[in-house]
Scaffold this motif. Structure first.
Motif, mmCIF file in Angstrom:
data_model
loop_
_atom_site.group_PDB
_atom_site.id
_atom_site.type_symbol
_atom_site.label_atom_id
_atom_site.label_comp_id
_atom_site.label_asym_id
_atom_site.label_seq_id
_atom_site.Cartn_x
_atom_site.Cartn_y
_atom_site.Cartn_z
ATOM 1 N N VAL A 147 0.844 -1.197 0.000
ATOM 2 C CA VAL A 147 0.000 0.000 0.000
ATOM 3 C C VAL A 147 0.881 1.249 0.000
ATOM 4 C CG1 VAL A 147 -1.754 1.292 1.280
ATOM 5 C CG2 VAL A 147 -1.864 -1.204 1.177
ATOM 6 N N ARG A 148 0.513 2.213 -0.806
ATOM 7 C CA ARG A 148 1.240 3.481 -0.872
ATOM 8 C C ARG A 148 0.298 4.612 -0.495
ATOM 9 N NH1 ARG A 148 5.891 2.809 -4.480
ATOM 10 N NH2 ARG A 148 5.873 0.688 -5.306
ATOM 11 N N ALA A 149 0.860 5.636 0.139
ATOM 12 C CA ALA A 149 0.049 6.783 0.544
ATOM 13 C C ALA A 149 0.895 8.040 0.508
ATOM 14 C CB ALA A 149 -0.530 6.568 1.943
ATOM 15 N N ASP A 150 0.244 9.155 0.283
ATOM 16 C CA ASP A 150 0.916 10.449 0.341
ATOM 17 C C ASP A 150 0.782 10.978 1.766
ATOM 18 O OD1 ASP A 150 2.039 12.892 -1.249
ATOM 19 O OD2 ASP A 150 0.439 13.706 -0.003
ATOM 20 N N ALA A 151 1.884 11.442 2.340
ATOM 21 C CA ALA A 151 1.841 11.882 3.734
ATOM 22 C C ALA A 151 2.908 12.922 4.018
ATOM 23 C CB ALA A 151 2.021 10.694 4.681
ATOM 24 N N SER B 174 9.679 15.715 6.160
ATOM 25 C CA SER B 174 9.654 15.465 4.720
ATOM 26 C C SER B 174 8.206 15.261 4.311
ATOM 27 C CB SER B 174 10.499 14.235 4.350
ATOM 28 O OG SER B 174 9.904 13.058 4.846
ATOM 29 N N ALA B 175 7.990 15.135 3.028
ATOM 30 C CA ALA B 175 6.640 14.908 2.522
ATOM 31 C C ALA B 175 6.739 14.171 1.202
ATOM 32 C CB ALA B 175 5.895 16.229 2.349
ATOM 33 N N GLY B 176 5.754 13.351 0.939
ATOM 34 C CA GLY B 176 5.750 12.602 -0.303
ATOM 35 C C GLY B 176 5.193 11.211 -0.107
ATOM 36 N N GLU B 177 5.632 10.304 -0.953
ATOM 37 C CA GLU B 177 5.085 8.948 -0.933
ATOM 38 C C GLU B 177 5.667 8.124 0.208
ATOM 39 O OE1 GLU B 177 6.105 5.345 -3.666
ATOM 40 O OE2 GLU B 177 4.480 6.446 -4.648
ATOM 41 N N VAL B 178 4.798 7.433 0.923
ATOM 42 C CA VAL B 178 5.177 6.461 1.945
ATOM 43 C C VAL B 178 4.666 5.106 1.481
ATOM 44 C CG1 VAL B 178 4.855 5.702 4.332
ATOM 45 C CG2 VAL B 178 5.107 8.143 3.810
ATOM 46 N N GLN B 179 5.523 4.117 1.534
ATOM 47 C CA GLN B 179 5.147 2.782 1.099
ATOM 48 C C GLN B 179 5.229 1.820 2.276
ATOM 49 O OE1 GLN B 179 7.531 1.197 -2.066
ATOM 50 N NE2 GLN B 179 6.594 -0.826 -2.000
ATOM 51 N N PHE B 180 4.163 1.054 2.479
ATOM 52 C CA PHE B 180 4.147 0.032 3.527
ATOM 53 C C PHE B 180 4.696 -1.263 2.938
ATOM 54 C CE2 PHE B 180 1.181 3.165 4.920
ATOM 55 C CZ PHE B 180 1.293 3.178 6.303
ATOM 56 N N LEU C 290 2.872 10.322 10.693
ATOM 57 C CA LEU C 290 2.413 10.388 9.310
ATOM 58 C C LEU C 290 1.113 11.176 9.266
ATOM 59 C CD1 LEU C 290 2.907 6.639 8.262
ATOM 60 C CD2 LEU C 290 4.578 8.498 8.186
ATOM 61 N N ASP C 291 1.129 12.283 8.577
ATOM 62 C CA ASP C 291 -0.080 13.074 8.358
ATOM 63 C C ASP C 291 -0.644 12.658 7.013
ATOM 64 O OD1 ASP C 291 -2.000 14.914 7.802
ATOM 65 O OD2 ASP C 291 -0.758 16.687 8.149
ATOM 66 N N LEU C 292 -1.720 11.866 7.027
ATOM 67 C CA LEU C 292 -2.269 11.295 5.810
ATOM 68 C C LEU C 292 -3.150 12.268 5.034
ATOM 69 C CD1 LEU C 292 -3.168 7.782 7.247
ATOM 70 C CD2 LEU C 292 -1.172 8.402 5.884
ATOM 71 N N LEU C 293 -3.435 13.420 5.615
ATOM 72 C CA LEU C 293 -4.263 14.427 4.950
ATOM 73 C C LEU C 293 -3.523 15.754 4.960
ATOM 74 C CD1 LEU C 293 -7.698 13.442 6.535
ATOM 75 C CD2 LEU C 293 -6.920 12.931 4.234
ATOM 76 N N ARG C 294 -2.315 15.738 4.463
ATOM 77 C CA ARG C 294 -1.434 16.896 4.627
ATOM 78 C C ARG C 294 -1.886 18.124 3.857
ATOM 79 N NH1 ARG C 294 3.120 17.362 0.754
ATOM 80 N NH2 ARG C 294 2.933 15.804 -0.896
ATOM 81 N N GLU C 295 -2.731 17.952 2.850
ATOM 82 C CA GLU C 295 -3.199 19.094 2.078
ATOM 83 C C GLU C 295 -4.489 19.682 2.636
ATOM 84 O OE1 GLU C 295 -1.456 20.448 -0.201
ATOM 85 O OE2 GLU C 295 0.104 18.897 -0.265
ATOM 86 N N HIS C 296 -4.975 19.126 3.737
ATOM 87 C CA HIS C 296 -6.243 19.575 4.297
ATOM 88 C C HIS C 296 -6.059 19.929 5.765
ATOM 89 C CE1 HIS C 296 -8.347 18.137 0.683
ATOM 90 N NE2 HIS C 296 -7.516 17.112 0.745
ATOM 91 N N SER C 297 -6.705 20.983 6.202
ATOM 92 C CA SER C 297 -6.612 21.396 7.595
ATOM 93 C C SER C 297 -7.470 20.495 8.468
ATOM 94 C CB SER C 297 -7.077 22.849 7.745
ATOM 95 O OG SER C 297 -8.461 22.949 7.464
ATOM 96 N N ALA C 298 -7.200 20.525 9.765
ATOM 97 C CA ALA C 298 -7.978 19.728 10.702
ATOM 98 C C ALA C 298 -9.459 20.104 10.687
ATOM 99 C CB ALA C 298 -7.393 19.876 12.107
ATOM 100 N N PRO C 299 -9.827 21.397 10.704
ATOM 101 C CA PRO C 299 -11.257 21.746 10.656
ATOM 102 C C PRO C 299 -11.937 21.255 9.378
ATOM 103 C CG PRO C 299 -9.966 23.611 11.434
ATOM 104 C CD PRO C 299 -8.987 22.590 10.947
ATOM 105 N N ASP C 300 -11.237 21.354 8.234
ATOM 106 C CA ASP C 300 -11.823 20.886 6.983
ATOM 107 C C ASP C 300 -12.056 19.378 7.018
ATOM 108 O OD1 ASP C 300 -11.778 23.431 6.007
ATOM 109 O OD2 ASP C 300 -9.967 23.165 4.786
ATOM 110 N N CYS C 301 -11.092 18.661 7.555
ATOM 111 C CA CYS C 301 -11.222 17.203 7.665
ATOM 112 C C CYS C 301 -12.412 16.835 8.542
ATOM 113 C CB CYS C 301 -9.939 16.615 8.227
ATOM 114 S SG CYS C 301 -10.011 14.845 8.566
ATOM 115 N N LEU C 302 -12.534 17.483 9.673
ATOM 116 C CA LEU C 302 -13.620 17.180 10.599
ATOM 117 C C LEU C 302 -14.969 17.505 9.975
ATOM 118 C CD1 LEU C 302 -14.450 16.223 13.385
ATOM 119 C CD2 LEU C 302 -14.109 18.553 14.232
#
Length: 374
Positions: A206-210, A224-230, A258-270
């Motif tokens: 599984v790969r994710a942006d974080a 850092s930021a970018g692709e994380v691979q499990f 790992l911040d899995l929603l790095r392009e979104h703020s906490a209030p927006d996510c909630l």
């Protein structure tokens, strides 16, 4: 002038080719293995990231980051690309400035370098390990297992101890020390982080942006930021590699977040999750909760939620429909927003597994640590 180059990896082959541009030079290229460029053939997951268009001194790390400045000034990325193009290699530039061969195969680069070595003033001596280098008068003497060879100049390009399966050894350190040189302590670089094996196996592949943050206590050691691979044994990928050097030197008590929603703020996510949870979903066996569909990779979302027992505490079932209690929405936002990984200990340096000074760093996920989103 006779120039001996010890090691036929990327740097050794380029050194030999550069020295051979002067036709009066006689180049002896020694390689302990039967083939040249074995490490090069496995770099970049077999693709070989041969340069980066953004390579500059300010992007290098260590105690002396300006060490790379003279080399970059003499042979910048543009010059490297021109050189390879002149020798028949077509390339492609990907996001982040990473340059790969158009064939998407590292062997293309190995072949370009190997064919370029076919010059009358270059002699390749593959399968011949250099055992010692001694000064003699104004020159040197090269010793192999079978003979002694004089040379006017010596270039030692043996590479590091990492990647033992691809031929990584400590020969270069030994030869340089015998000539009076010193080295700093060896540290791993470009290393994956290995977790408790019971955690990541379900996430293998599984790969994710974080956004990745390495901390020790309240101190931030690296970002850092970018692709994380499990992987089967832990977390890897470019974003992890960038912080791995700091992790290897950072001491005990480190945590990777790992911040899995790095392009979104906490209030927006909630707010997004609250909107989704207004509607029920079928309460059937094996259900897939809506909070993990379309947001982050499904396997990561499911694992985080079930591992932290969100459903057993917060899912309310009414007949054939299920609703999330209000507290669950806030908790789910926390989980997706930050995933903590605690570095527990490191193993000995001889467990090198990859390019550069790679040593396995053992980490252990701590599912009880769920940072609150302020």
């Amino acid at each position: 002038m006779t120039i001996a180059v010890i090691g036929a990896g990327a740097s050794g082959m380029m050194a030999a080719l550069t020295a051979a541009e002067q036709p009066e030079n006689k180049i002896l290229l020694f390689e302990r293995q039967a083939r040249v460029g074995r490490k090069l053939a496995v770099t970049g997951n077999g693709r070989c990231n041969l340069t980066n268009t953004g390579a500059a001194p300010e992007n290098y790390h260590g105690a002396q980051p300006d060490f790379a400045a003279p080399a970059l000034a003499a042979f910048p990325p543009e010059a490297a690309l021109r050189w390879f193009a002149a020798h028949g290699l077509m390339t492609v530039t990907e996001p982040g400035g990473r340059v790969y061969p158009l064939s998407n195969a590292a062997n293309s680069i190995v072949d370009v370098l190997r064919f370029a070595l076919a010059r009358p003033n270059i002699t390749l001596r593959a399968g011949e390990a250099v055992t010692a280098v001694r000064r003699q008068g104004r020159g040197f003497v090269i010793e192999t297992e079978s003979e002694t060879i004089p040379a006017d100049r010596v270039i030692i390009a043996c590479g590091g101890a990492a990647g033992a399966k691809a031929g990584g050894v400590r020969d270069g350190y030994t030869l340089l020390q015998s000539l009076g040189h010193r080295r700093t302590a060896l540290h791993p670089a470009l290393v994956q982080l290995t977790t408790d094996p019971t955690y990541p196996r379900a996430l293998k592949g599984v790969r994710a942006d974080a956004r990745v943050t390495l901390t020790r206590g309240r101190a931030i050691l690296a970002r850092s930021a970018g692709e994380v691979q499990f992987t089967e044994k832990g977390v890897s990928g470019p974003a992890i590699f960038e912080i791995s050097r700091a992790a290897s030197c950072g001491g005990e008590g480190q945590t990777v977040t790992l911040d899995l929603l790095r392009e979104h703020s906490a209030p927006d996510c909630l707010a997004f999750l609250q909107a989704r949870f207004r509607f029920p979903y079928p309460a059937v066996t094996g259900f897939v909760p809506p909070c993990v569909v379309g947001i982050i990779p499904l396997h990561i979302g499911l694992h985080c939620l079930f591992e932290r027992v969100v459903f057993s505490q917060f899912v309310l079932r009414y007949g054939k429909a299920a609703y999330f209690a209000p507290a669950a929405v806030d908790r789910a936002a926390d989980i997706f927003y930050m995933v903590d990984v605690r570095i527990a200990r490191r193993r000995c340096f001889n467990e090198i597994a990859f390019v550069f000074h790679r040593v396995k760093v053992i980490i252990q996920l701590n599912p009880t640590v769920v940072p609150r989103v302020k």
